[in-house]
Design a protein around this motif. Sequence first.
Motif, short mmCIF file in Angstrom:
data_model
loop_
_atom_site.label_atom_id
_atom_site.label_comp_id
_atom_site.label_asym_id
_atom_site.label_seq_id
_atom_site.Cartn_x
_atom_site.Cartn_y
_atom_site.Cartn_z
N GLU A 1 2.00 7.77 -1.73
CA GLU A 1 0.59 7.42 -1.76
C GLU A 1 -0.23 9.42 -1.90
O GLU A 1 -1.38 10.01 -2.72
CB GLU A 1 -0.21 7.01 -0.67
CG GLU A 1 0.47 7.78 0.42
CD GLU A 1 1.24 6.61 0.89
OE1 GLU A 1 1.72 7.15 1.94
OE2 GLU A 1 1.65 5.43 0.11
N LYS A 2 1.45 10.02 -1.68
CA LYS A 2 0.67 11.78 -2.13
C LYS A 2 1.11 11.74 -3.02
O LYS A 2 0.87 13.87 -4.10
CB LYS A 2 1.54 12.31 -0.76
CG LYS A 2 1.56 12.43 0.81
CD LYS A 2 0.45 13.33 1.14
CE LYS A 2 0.22 12.91 2.15
NZ LYS A 2 1.13 13.48 2.80
N LEU A 3 2.09 10.99 -4.31
CA LEU A 3 1.92 11.79 -5.19
C LEU A 3 0.98 11.39 -6.62
O LEU A 3 0.52 12.13 -7.92
CB LEU A 3 3.50 10.81 -5.79
CG LEU A 3 4.54 11.43 -5.53
CD1 LEU A 3 5.62 10.60 -5.84
CD2 LEU A 3 5.25 12.25 -5.66
N ASN A 4 -0.45 11.14 -5.57
CA ASN A 4 -1.26 10.89 -7.13
C ASN A 4 -0.56 10.08 -8.22
O ASN A 4 -1.45 10.25 -9.61
CB ASN A 4 -2.19 12.27 -7.35
CG ASN A 4 -2.54 13.08 -5.79
OD1 ASN A 4 -3.44 11.90 -5.08
ND2 ASN A 4 -2.47 14.09 -5.59
N LEU A 5 -0.33 9.26 -8.11
CA LEU A 5 0.19 7.89 -9.38
C LEU A 5 -0.98 6.30 -8.69
O LEU A 5 -1.48 6.53 -7.86
CB LEU A 5 1.64 8.07 -8.84
CG LEU A 5 2.71 8.54 -8.67
CD1 LEU A 5 3.50 8.05 -8.73
CD2 LEU A 5 2.91 9.57 -10.01
N PRO A 6 -1.45 6.36 -9.95
CA PRO A 6 -1.84 5.41 -10.54
C PRO A 6 -1.54 3.53 -9.42
O PRO A 6 -0.37 3.88 -9.26
CB PRO A 6 -2.46 5.11 -11.58
CG PRO A 6 -1.20 6.17 -12.63
CD PRO A 6 -0.47 6.62 -11.55
N PRO A 7 -2.13 2.90 -9.01
CA PRO A 7 -2.07 1.90 -8.25
C PRO A 7 -0.98 0.92 -8.71
O PRO A 7 -0.03 0.74 -7.97
CB PRO A 7 -3.46 1.19 -7.77
CG PRO A 7 -4.11 2.24 -8.12
CD PRO A 7 -3.62 3.04 -9.29
N VAL A 8 -0.65 1.18 -9.85
CA VAL A 8 0.37 -0.31 -10.35
C VAL A 8 2.15 0.44 -10.21
O VAL A 8 2.11 -0.26 -9.73
CB VAL A 8 0.14 -0.46 -12.40
CG1 VAL A 8 0.48 0.75 -12.64
CG2 VAL A 8 0.73 -1.49 -12.66
N VAL A 9 1.53 1.84 -10.21
CA VAL A 9 3.24 2.15 -9.69
C VAL A 9 3.87 1.36 -8.21
O VAL A 9 4.96 1.74 -7.87
CB VAL A 9 3.34 3.99 -9.74
CG1 VAL A 9 4.64 4.02 -9.27
CG2 VAL A 9 3.08 4.12 -10.70
#
Length: 384
Positions: free
Chosen positions: A112-120
């Motif tokens: 959640e800290k990496l600001n990746l898309p939710p699908v990851v």
Amino acid sequence: MGEMEAKLQMYLKAMMKNGGSDLHIKATAIPRVRVHGVLKVLGKELITATHMENLAKEILTPDQYTKLVADKQLDFSYVIGAEGRFRANFFYQMNGLSSVMRVIPVDILPLEKLNLPPVVDSFAEISRGMILVTGVTGSGKSTTLAAIINRINETQQKHIITVEDPVEFVHPDKKCLINQRGIGEDALSFAHALKAALREDPDIILVGEMRDMETIEIGLHAANTGHLVFSTLHTMDAKETIDRIIGTFGAEEQPRIRLALASVIEGILCQRLIPTIDGGRVAAIEILKKTARIEQLIMEDRDAEIPDALSDGKEIYGTQTFDQALLDIYDAKKITKDMALEYATNPSDMLLKMQGVGKGAIVQEDDGKEPDVFGFKELEEGEE
């Protein structure tokens, strides 16, 4: 501690304090550090060839130094107590030795800290198959993989084996049992360790890099026999990743490998780091997630259609092309227009989308008139 090792540690600590990622030390040059993707001079001291030879002798074991002299290059790990771990390399160049040392962050950032898309997040819930994280050196592949492994470690009871060159993020046992092996220190090669891993009762195998045909072949076999395999490649997008894996093999083997890959591939994340307006960098990620359409395109050698499939699946499956990711970052005002166009796979298409073409920017009420081929409606006589 020798004189040159003390200087090295001073350089490394200065680099970490300034948020740098890589230290470059070259015989006949002033040291440099890479900060937010840009090389900057560190200090004023010119490093000599003798300095570099002394440094190698001080920080390497006798066996490592012998291997460096014989092979003219060496990969190894370097640690400063609990302060920092580094992925390091020595190599000879025309003026003597050079070294590059990359910071391996001690703390594993949560997904959640990496600001990746939710699908990851969903990639941490897959139980078998193959997931690849790709991109150029320094694009954050290892950070993303470590976050996914950490999520699994916190939520599932699995046996994880990692084979890395060298071991980067150190994962403590949480809910999972994790065995980490470094090439050279704990294993002879990726292929050798991966073959052995199949006899070591793993649920999940992380292979640091798919470097050669044998490693790819064993990785596909492991994914096909009920294991979840993570790995990386130095490729720029999902289509190139698939083409690179299949192209590693001879023409007679490619149809078999294509079918095997179509069967086991569950996801591909292709990362690029883009300079931001505030002086940092942000990850733009192309995402392939296995769907019936994606599997069919790979099986039928229709790789050219994969980008369209990723684009079409954005709303339903969470897939996206690199340019879609880039546009989202631009729309969020994190990067400049010029930067978005510079990094875009297709700059002309990106410019059109920025101007609203293809994004539904032109909205008209339905008055029953047929639109023309460009989406505009003909005016009735007398209308303006």
